[in-house]
Motif scaffolding. Structure first.
Motif, PDB file in Angstrom:
ATOM      1  N   GLY A  82     -42.518  74.528 -51.222  1.00 32.90           N
ATOM      2  CA  GLY A  82     -42.071  73.483 -50.323  1.00 32.90           C
ATOM      3  C   GLY A  82     -42.877  72.225 -50.564  1.00 32.90           C
ATOM      4  N   PHE A  83     -42.392  71.108 -50.044  1.00 32.97           N
ATOM      5  CA  PHE A  83     -43.039  69.822 -50.295  1.00 32.97           C
ATOM      6  C   PHE A  83     -43.191  69.040 -48.995  1.00 32.97           C
ATOM      7  CE2 PHE A  83     -40.933  71.145 -54.150  1.00 32.97           C
ATOM      8  CZ  PHE A  83     -41.916  70.971 -55.107  1.00 32.97           C
ATOM      9  N   ALA A  84     -44.274  68.266 -48.943  1.00 30.93           N
ATOM     10  CA  ALA A  84     -44.556  67.456 -47.758  1.00 30.93           C
ATOM     11  C   ALA A  84     -45.061  66.084 -48.181  1.00 30.93           C
ATOM     12  CB  ALA A  84     -45.591  68.151 -46.874  1.00 30.93           C
ATOM     13  N   ILE A  85     -44.757  65.079 -47.355  1.00 30.28           N
ATOM     14  CA  ILE A  85     -45.214  63.710 -47.572  1.00 30.28           C
ATOM     15  C   ILE A  85     -46.626  63.599 -47.011  1.00 30.28           C
ATOM     16  CG2 ILE A  85     -44.764  61.288 -47.039  1.00 30.28           C
ATOM     17  CD1 ILE A  85     -41.810  62.224 -46.471  1.00 30.28           C
ATOM     18  N   PRO A  86     -47.607  63.151 -47.796  1.00 25.64           N
ATOM     19  CA  PRO A  86     -49.001  63.107 -47.326  1.00 25.64           C
ATOM     20  C   PRO A  86     -49.194  62.239 -46.084  1.00 25.64           C
ATOM     21  CG  PRO A  86     -48.873  62.730 -49.707  1.00 25.64           C
ATOM     22  CD  PRO A  86     -47.469  62.653 -49.174  1.00 25.64           C
ATOM     23  N   ALA A  87     -50.185  62.601 -45.289  1.00 20.81           N
ATOM     24  CA  ALA A  87     -50.489  61.853 -44.073  1.00 20.81           C
ATOM     25  C   ALA A  87     -50.823  60.395 -44.385  1.00 20.81           C
ATOM     26  CB  ALA A  87     -51.653  62.511 -43.333  1.00 20.81           C
ATOM     27  N   ALA A  88     -51.468  60.143 -45.523  1.00 22.56           N
ATOM     28  CA  ALA A  88     -51.811  58.761 -45.881  1.00 22.56           C
ATOM     29  C   ALA A  88     -50.553  57.921 -46.072  1.00 22.56           C
ATOM     30  CB  ALA A  88     -52.655  58.745 -47.155  1.00 22.56           C
ATOM     31  N   THR A  89     -49.508  58.521 -46.648  1.00 25.21           N
ATOM     32  CA  THR A  89     -48.236  57.803 -46.824  1.00 25.21           C
ATOM     33  C   THR A  89     -47.589  57.540 -45.473  1.00 25.21           C
ATOM     34  OG1 THR A  89     -47.919  58.869 -48.978  1.00 25.21           O
ATOM     35  CG2 THR A  89     -45.978  57.878 -47.947  1.00 25.21           C
ATOM     36  N   VAL A  90     -47.664  58.531 -44.573  1.00 29.82           N
ATOM     37  CA  VAL A  90     -47.118  58.368 -43.225  1.00 29.82           C
ATOM     38  C   VAL A  90     -47.847  57.244 -42.498  1.00 29.82           C
ATOM     39  CG1 VAL A  90     -46.777  59.480 -40.983  1.00 29.82           C
ATOM     40  CG2 VAL A  90     -46.407  60.793 -43.083  1.00 29.82           C
ATOM     41  N   ALA A  91     -49.168  57.216 -42.616  1.00 33.77           N
ATOM     42  CA  ALA A  91     -49.958  56.174 -41.942  1.00 33.77           C
ATOM     43  C   ALA A  91     -49.595  54.778 -42.441  1.00 33.77           C
ATOM     44  CB  ALA A  91     -51.449  56.439 -42.145  1.00 33.77           C
ATOM     45  N   ARG A  92     -49.430  54.641 -43.759  1.00 32.58           N
ATOM     46  CA  ARG A  92     -49.039  53.326 -44.305  1.00 32.58           C
ATOM     47  C   ARG A  92     -47.653  52.928 -43.828  1.00 32.58           C
ATOM     48  NH1 ARG A  92     -51.705  55.454 -48.941  1.00 32.58           N
ATOM     49  NH2 ARG A  92     -49.716  56.152 -49.803  1.00 32.58           N
ATOM     50  N   PHE A  93     -46.752  53.894 -43.729  1.00 36.36           N
ATOM     51  CA  PHE A  93     -45.399  53.623 -43.241  1.00 36.36           C
ATOM     52  C   PHE A  93     -45.452  53.119 -41.796  1.00 36.36           C
ATOM     53  CE2 PHE A  93     -41.756  55.457 -40.857  1.00 36.36           C
ATOM     54  CZ  PHE A  93     -40.751  54.658 -41.374  1.00 36.36           C
ATOM     55  N   LEU A  94     -46.253  53.756 -40.957  1.00 38.45           N
ATOM     56  CA  LEU A  94     -46.363  53.337 -39.561  1.00 38.45           C
ATOM     57  C   LEU A  94     -46.942  51.932 -39.452  1.00 38.45           C
ATOM     58  CD1 LEU A  94     -47.654  56.679 -37.991  1.00 38.45           C
ATOM     59  CD2 LEU A  94     -45.354  55.712 -37.808  1.00 38.45           C
ATOM     60  N   GLU A  95     -47.887  51.592 -40.337  1.00 44.01           N
ATOM     61  CA  GLU A  95     -48.429  50.231 -40.353  1.00 44.01           C
ATOM     62  C   GLU A  95     -47.351  49.222 -40.721  1.00 44.01           C
ATOM     63  OE1 GLU A  95     -51.671  50.310 -43.059  1.00 44.01           O
ATOM     64  OE2 GLU A  95     -52.987  51.474 -41.735  1.00 44.01           O
ATOM     65  N   ARG A  96     -46.491  49.582 -41.685  1.00 45.05           N
ATOM     66  CA  ARG A  96     -45.409  48.690 -42.083  1.00 45.05           C
ATOM     67  C   ARG A  96     -44.399  48.515 -40.950  1.00 45.05           C
ATOM     68  NH1 ARG A  96     -42.783  51.612 -46.371  1.00 45.05           N
ATOM     69  NH2 ARG A  96     -41.360  49.842 -46.460  1.00 45.05           N
ATOM     70  N   VAL A  97     -44.156  49.589 -40.195  1.00 48.86           N
ATOM     71  CA  VAL A  97     -43.234  49.490 -39.054  1.00 48.86           C
ATOM     72  C   VAL A  97     -43.793  48.522 -38.023  1.00 48.86           C
ATOM     73  CG1 VAL A  97     -42.223  50.749 -37.112  1.00 48.86           C
ATOM     74  CG2 VAL A  97     -42.251  51.792 -39.376  1.00 48.86           C
ATOM     75  N   ASP A  98     -45.079  48.650 -37.716  1.00 45.64           N
ATOM     76  CA  ASP A  98     -45.713  47.743 -36.746  1.00 45.64           C
ATOM     77  C   ASP A  98     -45.695  46.302 -37.235  1.00 45.64           C
ATOM     78  OD1 ASP A  98     -46.297  49.381 -34.619  1.00 45.64           O
ATOM     79  OD2 ASP A  98     -48.254  49.983 -35.388  1.00 45.64           O
ATOM     80  N   GLY A  99     -45.758  46.138 -38.547  1.00 40.45           N
ATOM     81  CA  GLY A  99     -45.741  44.789 -39.104  1.00 40.45           C
ATOM     82  C   GLY A  99     -44.353  44.235 -39.318  1.00 40.45           C
ATOM     83  N   GLY A 100     -43.319  44.977 -38.879  1.00 38.74           N
ATOM     84  CA  GLY A 100     -41.951  44.509 -39.009  1.00 38.74           C
ATOM     85  C   GLY A 100     -41.435  44.507 -40.430  1.00 38.74           C
ATOM     86  N   GLN A 101     -42.051  45.315 -41.293  1.00 46.77           N
ATOM     87  CA  GLN A 101     -41.671  45.324 -42.702  1.00 46.77           C
ATOM     88  C   GLN A 101     -40.642  46.400 -43.041  1.00 46.77           C
ATOM     89  OE1 GLN A 101     -45.277  45.579 -45.028  1.00 46.77           O
ATOM     90  NE2 GLN A 101     -46.342  44.195 -43.665  1.00 46.77           N
ATOM     91  N   VAL A 102     -40.235  47.198 -42.048  1.00 42.46           N
ATOM     92  CA  VAL A 102     -39.248  48.258 -42.270  1.00 42.46           C
ATOM     93  C   VAL A 102     -38.091  48.049 -41.311  1.00 42.46           C
ATOM     94  CG1 VAL A 102     -38.821  50.735 -42.396  1.00 42.46           C
ATOM     95  CG2 VAL A 102     -41.102  49.846 -42.873  1.00 42.46           C
ATOM     96  N   GLU A 103     -36.873  48.018 -41.837  1.00 48.09           N
ATOM     97  CA  GLU A 103     -35.695  47.820 -40.999  1.00 48.09           C
ATOM     98  C   GLU A 103     -35.090  49.151 -40.615  1.00 48.09           C
ATOM     99  OE1 GLU A 103     -32.973  45.366 -43.027  1.00 48.09           O
ATOM    100  OE2 GLU A 103     -34.285  43.619 -43.101  1.00 48.09           O
ATOM    101  N   ARG A 104     -34.380  49.122 -39.490  1.00 47.24           N
ATOM    102  CA  ARG A 104     -33.717  50.345 -39.060  1.00 47.24           C
ATOM    103  C   ARG A 104     -32.561  50.667 -39.989  1.00 47.24           C
ATOM    104  NH1 ARG A 104     -30.150  51.856 -33.659  1.00 47.24           N
ATOM    105  NH2 ARG A 104     -29.385  53.793 -34.546  1.00 47.24           N
TER     106      ARG A 104
END
Length: 326
Positions: A209-231
């Protein structure tokens, strides 16, 4: 004569084996107790596929994990909530509520949901890099069975997979059992910290099985807070709708081993199956995610031949790549 608790051959004695098993069980139980309350079931409904609503809405099922309790934010896989009309979450305490998709990045297969529910428990994201051999626990809702726990180890790091949007990189490989419905659920360490977010498995195989690393998740959440990810959004990138890894064949050549075929995609419509080995796309030899993506982009939105090795037999299937709908 031998010492108490030591095997005659110098190996572990029964008492030592029991202590090790007890410690292992305690670690799994502790991780579950810490992270379990933060895990949610994610149910989605997608628009009917026929006119006039004569076909019932399609339902989906996955998992998610609360990462910011104060703001009601939950992280899950993008493919779990893709094209959903409604999203409902269920907590371990029995509460259910609607949620909205706040942001989604199909390329990384990550999405953030937001709910109005209070009293949530959140998981802590690990800041340590994952280590091969590390004990991990997968929590989720496989096949609709709520709050299921499986344990294993990290088998490898830095893996790459072909996703519907191209290549997913730096993934964690684990032998903790991951099944349909586990997608979006957490992979945690013995302290209950998020090590990764479960994203894919090899259909027809066990222990991969495969999982996305926590570091990648953390960077994604930072991008969401910065308005860099669209719905939502649209992309002109073409896709087949499968995941996989390079595979060496008996003759020493390379192909692309299909791990998963996503429902409702061009690959699924063409009859491609997990454990097929793709040899070429539109007469171009392929063995990596990049080569498949490049061949698909060059082919465009027209029917192209895909050479496949299936259970030792060479086959040709015809696939029409499609543009991703955000």
């Amino acid at each position: 004569m031998h010492r108490k608790g030591q095997g005659r051959s110098g190996g572990l004695g029964m008492d030592q084996e029991r202590e090790i098993m007890d410690a292992y069980s305690e670690a799994v139980m502790h991780a579950t107790q810490v992270a379990g309350p933060a895990v949610v079931q994610v149910r989605t409904q997608r628009a009917p596929a026929a006119f006039f609503g004569l076909v019932p809405p399609r339902q989906g099922l996955g998992s998610g994990v609360v990462v910011e309790a104060a703001r009601g934010r939950i992280v899950t896989n993008s493919h779990v909530v893709a094209e959903s009309e409604t999203v409902e979450i269920g907590l371990q305490d029995g509460r259910r509520a609607t949620a909205r998709v706040l942001a989604s990045d199909p390329g990384q297969d990550l999405a953030v949901l937001e709910t109005h529910l209070g009293g949530l428990r959140q998981v802590e994201l690990s800041t340590r890099p994952p280590r091969v051999g590390q004990l991990v626990v997968a929590i989720g809702n496989p096949l609709g069975l709520e709050s299921t726990v499986t344990a294993g180890v990290i088998s490898a790091t830095g893996r790459s997979l072909q996703s519907p949007l191209g290549e997913m990189t730096d993934l964690i490989q684990t032998d903790a059992s991951i099944n349909p419905g586990n997608s979006g659920g957490p992979l945690v360490d013995s302290a209950g910290r998020l090590v990764g977010l479960n994203t894919a498995m090899i259909s027809g195989a066990q222990g991969i099985g495969f999982a996305i690393p926590a570091a990648t998740v953390a960077r994604f959440l930072e991008r969401v807070d910065g308005g860099q990810v669209e719905r939502t959004g649209r992309s002109d990138r073409l896709y087949l709708g499968l995941s996989g890894v390079p595979q060496m064949l008996e003759d020493g050549s390379l192909g692309f081993l299909v791990l998963q075929v996503f429902p409702g995609t061009p690959a699924h419509a063409a009859g491609l199956e997990p454990l097929d080995v793709i040899l070429s796309v539109n007469a171009e030899p392929v063995s990596t995610p990049e080569e498949i993506q490049a061949a698909v982009q060059r082919a465009g939105r027209r029917q192209v031949p895909v050479e496949v090795l299936r259970r030792g037999e060479r086959l040709r299937v015809w696939v029409t790549p499609a543009a991703l709908r955000g």
